[in-house]
Design a protein around this motif. Structure first.
Motif, PDB file in Angstrom:
ATOM      1  N   PRO A 176       0.809  -1.215   0.000  1.00  0.00           N
ATOM      2  CA  PRO A 176       0.000   0.000   0.000  1.00  0.00           C
ATOM      3  C   PRO A 176       0.850   1.276   0.000  1.00  0.00           C
ATOM      4  O   PRO A 176       1.820   1.384   0.742  1.00  0.00           O
ATOM      5  N   PHE A 177       0.496   2.238  -0.843  1.00  0.00           N
ATOM      6  CA  PHE A 177       1.177   3.531  -0.864  1.00  0.00           C
ATOM      7  C   PHE A 177       0.153   4.657  -0.824  1.00  0.00           C
ATOM      8  O   PHE A 177      -0.929   4.533  -1.398  1.00  0.00           O
ATOM      9  N   SER A 178       0.540   5.752  -0.169  1.00  0.00           N
ATOM     10  CA  SER A 178      -0.388   6.878  -0.033  1.00  0.00           C
ATOM     11  C   SER A 178      -0.350   7.810  -1.231  1.00  0.00           C
ATOM     12  O   SER A 178      -1.349   8.440  -1.558  1.00  0.00           O
ATOM     13  N   PHE A 179       0.814   7.918  -1.873  1.00  0.00           N
ATOM     14  CA  PHE A 179       0.956   8.984  -2.866  1.00  0.00           C
ATOM     15  C   PHE A 179       0.179   8.708  -4.151  1.00  0.00           C
ATOM     16  O   PHE A 179       0.162   9.527  -5.058  1.00  0.00           O
ATOM     17  N   LEU A 180      -0.473   7.545  -4.221  1.00  0.00           N
ATOM     18  CA  LEU A 180      -1.204   7.216  -5.434  1.00  0.00           C
ATOM     19  C   LEU A 180      -2.637   7.747  -5.430  1.00  0.00           C
ATOM     20  O   LEU A 180      -3.281   7.774  -6.465  1.00  0.00           O
ATOM     21  N   THR A 181      -3.125   8.150  -4.253  1.00  0.00           N
ATOM     22  CA  THR A 181      -4.478   8.695  -4.205  1.00  0.00           C
ATOM     23  C   THR A 181      -4.415  10.147  -3.745  1.00  0.00           C
ATOM     24  O   THR A 181      -3.456  10.564  -3.085  1.00  0.00           O
ATOM     25  N   LEU A 182      -5.442  10.901  -4.090  1.00  0.00           N
ATOM     26  CA  LEU A 182      -5.473  12.314  -3.724  1.00  0.00           C
ATOM     27  C   LEU A 182      -5.531  12.469  -2.206  1.00  0.00           C
ATOM     28  O   LEU A 182      -4.806  13.264  -1.610  1.00  0.00           O
ATOM     29  N   ASP A 183      -6.389  11.652  -1.584  1.00  0.00           N
ATOM     30  CA  ASP A 183      -6.541  11.700  -0.140  1.00  0.00           C
ATOM     31  C   ASP A 183      -5.227  11.338   0.552  1.00  0.00           C
ATOM     32  O   ASP A 183      -4.803  11.993   1.499  1.00  0.00           O
ATOM     33  N   GLY A 184      -4.563  10.305   0.021  1.00  0.00           N
ATOM     34  CA  GLY A 184      -3.296   9.884   0.594  1.00  0.00           C
ATOM     35  C   GLY A 184      -2.242  10.973   0.465  1.00  0.00           C
ATOM     36  O   GLY A 184      -1.469  11.213   1.385  1.00  0.00           O
ATOM     37  N   MET A 185      -2.226  11.666  -0.676  1.00  0.00           N
ATOM     38  CA  MET A 185      -1.250  12.738  -0.872  1.00  0.00           C
ATOM     39  C   MET A 185      -1.460  13.858   0.129  1.00  0.00           C
ATOM     40  O   MET A 185      -0.508  14.426   0.658  1.00  0.00           O
ATOM     41  N   GLN A 186      -2.729  14.149   0.398  1.00  0.00           N
ATOM     42  CA  GLN A 186      -3.024  15.171   1.407  1.00  0.00           C
ATOM     43  C   GLN A 186      -2.482  14.756   2.770  1.00  0.00           C
ATOM     44  O   GLN A 186      -1.949  15.585   3.507  1.00  0.00           O
ATOM     45  N   HIS A 187      -2.623  13.478   3.087  1.00  0.00           N
ATOM     46  CA  HIS A 187      -2.117  12.996   4.370  1.00  0.00           C
ATOM     47  C   HIS A 187      -0.594  13.003   4.401  1.00  0.00           C
ATOM     48  O   HIS A 187      -0.004  13.150   5.455  1.00  0.00           O
ATOM     49  N   LEU A 188       0.022  12.815   3.239  1.00  0.00           N
ATOM     50  CA  LEU A 188       1.470  12.721   3.166  1.00  0.00           C
ATOM     51  C   LEU A 188       2.136  14.097   3.273  1.00  0.00           C
ATOM     52  O   LEU A 188       3.235  14.223   3.791  1.00  0.00           O
ATOM     53  N   LEU A 189       1.427  15.125   2.797  1.00  0.00           N
ATOM     54  CA  LEU A 189       2.054  16.434   2.622  1.00  0.00           C
ATOM     55  C   LEU A 189       2.637  16.999   3.924  1.00  0.00           C
ATOM     56  O   LEU A 189       3.824  17.330   3.977  1.00  0.00           O
ATOM     57  N   LEU A 190       1.828  17.100   4.968  1.00  0.00           N
ATOM     58  CA  LEU A 190       2.313  17.734   6.199  1.00  0.00           C
ATOM     59  C   LEU A 190       3.461  16.961   6.849  1.00  0.00           C
ATOM     60  O   LEU A 190       4.482  17.567   7.180  1.00  0.00           O
ATOM     61  N   PRO A 191       3.327  15.632   7.047  1.00  0.00           N
ATOM     62  CA  PRO A 191       4.457  14.912   7.635  1.00  0.00           C
ATOM     63  C   PRO A 191       5.735  15.050   6.807  1.00  0.00           C
ATOM     64  O   PRO A 191       6.812  15.253   7.364  1.00  0.00           O
ATOM     65  N   ALA A 192       5.606  14.976   5.481  1.00  0.00           N
ATOM     66  CA  ALA A 192       6.795  15.077   4.640  1.00  0.00           C
ATOM     67  C   ALA A 192       7.438  16.447   4.785  1.00  0.00           C
ATOM     68  O   ALA A 192       8.652  16.581   4.898  1.00  0.00           O
ATOM     69  N   LEU A 193       6.607  17.483   4.823  1.00  0.00           N
ATOM     70  CA  LEU A 193       7.111  18.841   4.991  1.00  0.00           C
ATOM     71  C   LEU A 193       7.836  18.969   6.324  1.00  0.00           C
ATOM     72  O   LEU A 193       8.917  19.551   6.431  1.00  0.00           O
ATOM     73  N   ASN A 194       7.242  18.398   7.354  1.00  0.00           N
ATOM     74  CA  ASN A 194       7.806  18.430   8.694  1.00  0.00           C
ATOM     75  C   ASN A 194       9.183  17.771   8.714  1.00  0.00           C
ATOM     76  O   ASN A 194      10.147  18.310   9.240  1.00  0.00           O
ATOM     77  N   LEU A 195       9.256  16.608   8.090  1.00  0.00           N
ATOM     78  CA  LEU A 195      10.494  15.840   8.081  1.00  0.00           C
ATOM     79  C   LEU A 195      11.550  16.514   7.208  1.00  0.00           C
ATOM     80  O   LEU A 195      12.742  16.398   7.467  1.00  0.00           O
ATOM     81  N   ALA A 196      11.088  17.249   6.184  1.00  0.00           N
ATOM     82  CA  ALA A 196      12.021  17.815   5.216  1.00  0.00           C
ATOM     83  C   ALA A 196      12.714  19.069   5.729  1.00  0.00           C
ATOM     84  O   ALA A 196      13.794  19.401   5.257  1.00  0.00           O
ATOM     85  N   LEU A 197      12.113  19.759   6.690  1.00  0.00           N
ATOM     86  CA  LEU A 197      12.594  21.093   7.055  1.00  0.00           C
ATOM     87  C   LEU A 197      14.093  21.129   7.351  1.00  0.00           C
ATOM     88  O   LEU A 197      14.820  21.976   6.831  1.00  0.00           O
ATOM     89  N   PHE A 198      14.564  20.193   8.175  1.00  0.00           N
ATOM     90  CA  PHE A 198      15.963  20.232   8.575  1.00  0.00           C
ATOM     91  C   PHE A 198      16.887  19.994   7.383  1.00  0.00           C
ATOM     92  O   PHE A 198      17.838  20.733   7.165  1.00  0.00           O
ATOM     93  N   LYS A 199      16.582  18.973   6.591  1.00  0.00           N
ATOM     94  CA  LYS A 199      17.415  18.670   5.408  1.00  0.00           C
ATOM     95  C   LYS A 199      17.399  19.837   4.436  1.00  0.00           C
ATOM     96  O   LYS A 199      18.398  20.158   3.810  1.00  0.00           O
ATOM     97  N   PHE A 200      16.214  20.428   4.295  1.00  0.00           N
ATOM     98  CA  PHE A 200      16.029  21.559   3.405  1.00  0.00           C
ATOM     99  C   PHE A 200      17.008  22.673   3.788  1.00  0.00           C
ATOM    100  O   PHE A 200      17.750  23.188   2.946  1.00  0.00           O
ATOM    101  N   SER A 201      17.061  22.999   5.075  1.00  0.00           N
ATOM    102  CA  SER A 201      17.972  24.041   5.544  1.00  0.00           C
ATOM    103  C   SER A 201      19.419  23.648   5.298  1.00  0.00           C
ATOM    104  O   SER A 201      20.244  24.471   4.902  1.00  0.00           O
ATOM    105  N   LEU A 202      19.708  22.372   5.525  1.00  0.00           N
ATOM    106  CA  LEU A 202      21.069  21.897   5.349  1.00  0.00           C
ATOM    107  C   LEU A 202      21.495  21.995   3.882  1.00  0.00           C
ATOM    108  O   LEU A 202      22.586  22.464   3.563  1.00  0.00           O
ATOM    109  N   MET A 203      20.592  21.573   2.972  1.00  0.00           N
ATOM    110  CA  MET A 203      20.898  21.611   1.540  1.00  0.00           C
ATOM    111  C   MET A 203      21.140  23.050   1.093  1.00  0.00           C
ATOM    112  O   MET A 203      22.059  23.322   0.319  1.00  0.00           O
TER     113      MET A 203
END
Lengths: 323, 292
Positions: A176-203
């Protein structure tokens, strides 16, 4: 090159063995798993049966050897709490974590690097200063607090994003993957953004520092003298020259993103490995803890290996020197 | 004309960067407030006699039954949030400084002696350190804290274990550069004892990069502590650091009572950002390549 690869592989195996001893001793030397498994009013017979079933009466080194033997066969034991093989448990949670981690790292790199190059290309413009301010903030804000803010702003205040869970998933090759459905993508967006912040700053930081140095080099002077457009100079030459530290960090950060996924998954109740490890720590579910730690150790060792090899491919000087 | 010492030059250069100067003032202010907590805080948040359940979860600006204004509101047990934050800062700062300080000492010792002794000892030690650095600090601290259980000493040990390697790597780098220099040769041929050469000659000269790492690591120790406490593997509930306050407020966040989590978080971030800015500025000033 072959010698180099073999040497690295040998080192990796030694490290994995050392890690397995450390992890096993660390986890089994503290606490008493019997208390977790059996209710205090169980009879002595039940107690003895359970102890024999899990091999908890053997000396520590025998438990370890048994553990190592099963490990090689890919058998991580039985979860005390879920009463199912640990390998199945981990495999069922792995896709969710990988999906979250990869999305976060991709976002951080694909957005962070161009922004960082711009900030290094025009270091004194107001936009670049703003970018750097954001990156300092991104370094300092603890991941869990940024997650809370995202939930508060987007889930509570404006109500436009879900606060937790994976949402609707779609199976791809039976996983099962979330990014294949619209609803799943909505659920994925905030956690991914949260997790990305530190790496984003580092990059941003790395790309900016690299670009600032490379812009002064002869390569750029000659490329400009040859009449190449600024965009070509940046995308063809500068990006290539700053790519070595970026690849290292990309690789290493892939691992540390997995570690921070523990925090993000807890906040957004994302049903991945991180949530599993937190639950297994609070319930003293040792086989799961050991397997998780071994898996992460293995992952880090593989990542280090791949980064070393990627180095050799990217930088011809290293290739020649090491072969 | 006034005499210029290296220290006064350093300070005047430091204060010429306005952001860094403000950050330094904020850091000093927060440290002072944390140390003087019993004098500054409007209420002793851990004196149970002060808690009135009717005052629980009130928004900022609420005038409590005891007749004074709760500027930042109250938490789920009726504590004045401002006081809880001030006391929480105290606990967080204590954890960060103790853990960072011990990690500093251990790391400086390990790194410097590895560089000084050299040979197989050096490569073995540095191999271990590098291996440890390839794991993220949060993961190490998390595992150790989980294995040792809740408690302040357990947490301090977890933080030290997660952080000493950064100091060791920095100390090793600086010390192996110093080791090659003539003054070490001279000191050894006097002859001074090895201990004395390491402690009195090599270590002081390796200090500047260690100080930079130190400010950043204290900030990261505080952040780690907050994260671990938030996840429930850090301090016990009897010692509510900022992370614990934020975790306690998390459940009320979803029902719109934002202040219980937000204000402790803002205090935490303000402190960490300021410490990082100060560290950045010191690093830039000590880096000769950036001097123009």
């Amino acid at each position: 090159m072959l010698v180099f690869v073999l040497q690295r592989l040998w080192q990796a195996i030694v490290v994995i063995l050392a890690m397995s001893v450390l992890v096993f001793c660390g986890v089994y030397a503290v606490g008493n798993p019997i208390d977790v498994l059996i209710s205090p009013d169980a009879t002595q017979d039940i107690r003895a049966a359970v102890i024999a079933q899990y091999g908890l009466d053997l000396p520590l080194w025998q438990q370890y050897l048994g553990f190592l033997g099963r490990l090689i066969q890919g058998d991580f034991g039985h979860s005390f709490v879920y009463n199912m093989p640990v390998s199945d448990l981990i495999l069922s949670r792995l896709p969710a974590t990988l999906e979250l981690t990869l999305t976060a790292v991709m976002f951080a790199s694909l957005v962070g690097i161009p922004i960082g190059i711009y900030a290094g290309y025009r270091p004194h413009s107001p936009v670049s200063r703003a970018i750097m301010a954001v990156s300092i903030l991104g370094f300092s804000v603890p991941t869990f607090w940024f997650g809370l803010m995202l939930i508060m702003l987007f889930a509570v205040q404006c109500g436009c994003m879900p606060a937790g869970g994976r949402g609707e998933t779609l199976d791809l090759f039976g996983v099962p993957f979330s990014f294949l459905t619209l609803d799943g993508m909505q659920h994925l967006l905030l956690p991914a953004l949260n997790l990305a912040l530190f790496k984003f700053s580092l990059m941003i930081r790395l790309a900016r520092a690299g670009t600032r140095e490379v812009m002064l080099s002869d390569t750029v002077k000659f490329a400009r003298a040859a009449g190449l457009s600024e965009f070509t100079v940046l995308s063809r030459h500068v990006l290539r020259l700053i790519s070595i530290p970026l690849v290292t960090v990309f690789g290493l950060e892939l691992g540390s993103t997995l570690a921070f996924a523990v925090v993000t998954e807890t906040i957004f109740s994302w049903p991945g490995l991180g949530k599993l490890i937190i639950d297994s720590i609070t319930s003293l579910d040792r086989p799961v803890m050991v397997a998780y730690l071994m898996l992460v150790a293995l992952l880090f060792i593989v990542i280090n290996l791949v980064v070393d090899l990627a180095y050799a491919l990217l930088d011809p000087r290293l290739r020649k020197g090491r072969a | 004309m006034r005499e210029t010492t290296p220290l006064s030059r350093f300070l005047s250069e430091f204060s010429s960067n306005r952001t860094a100067a403000i950050a330094a003032v904020v850091v000093l202010l927060i440290v002072a407030i944390a140390i003087l907590a019993p004098l500054v805080a409007p209420q002793d948040p851990y004196d149970l006699a002060n808690l009135v359940l009717r005052d629980a979860r009130r928004p900022p600006g609420y005038v409590g039954t005891q007749g004074y204004v709760h500027w930042l509101g109250t938490d789920s047990q009726g504590r004045d949030l401002l006081s809880a934050i001030i006391y929480g800062l105290r606990i967080s700062l204590e954890m960060g400084v103790i853990a960072g300080g011990i990690a500093f000492l251990i790391g400086a010792f390990v790194g410097t002696s590895a560089a000084y002794v050299g040979g197989r000892f050096e490569s073995l030690i540095m191999r271990i350190i590098d291996l440890q650095l390839s794991f993220p600090a949060i993961l190490l601290a998390f595992v150790i804290a989980a294995m040792l259980g809740q408690g302040r000493y357990q947490l301090i040990m977890a933080l030290i274990f997660a952080q000493y390697a950064y100091f060791a790597r920095t100390a090793h780098g600086a010390a192996s550069a110093e080791r090659q220099k003539d003054y070490v040769e001279a000191a050894l041929s006097v002859p001074l004892s090895h201990t004395r050469v390491v402690l009195k000659h090599i270590l002081p000269n390796s200090l500047p990069p260690l100080i930079v790492v130190g400010t950043v690591q204290v900030a990261s120790a505080i952040s780690l502590e907050a994260t671990l406490s938030f996840l429930g593997v850090g301090l016990p509930p009897t010692e509510p650091s900022l992370g614990m306050l934020i975790a306690n407020g998390f459940q009320y966040l979803l029902s719109g009572r934002y202040w219980i989590s937000i204000y402790p978080g803002i205090a935490l971030i303000l402190f960490i950002v300021s410490l990082n800015l100060v560290g950045d500025q010191i690093r830039d000033q000590l880096n000769p390549r950036l001097r123009r």
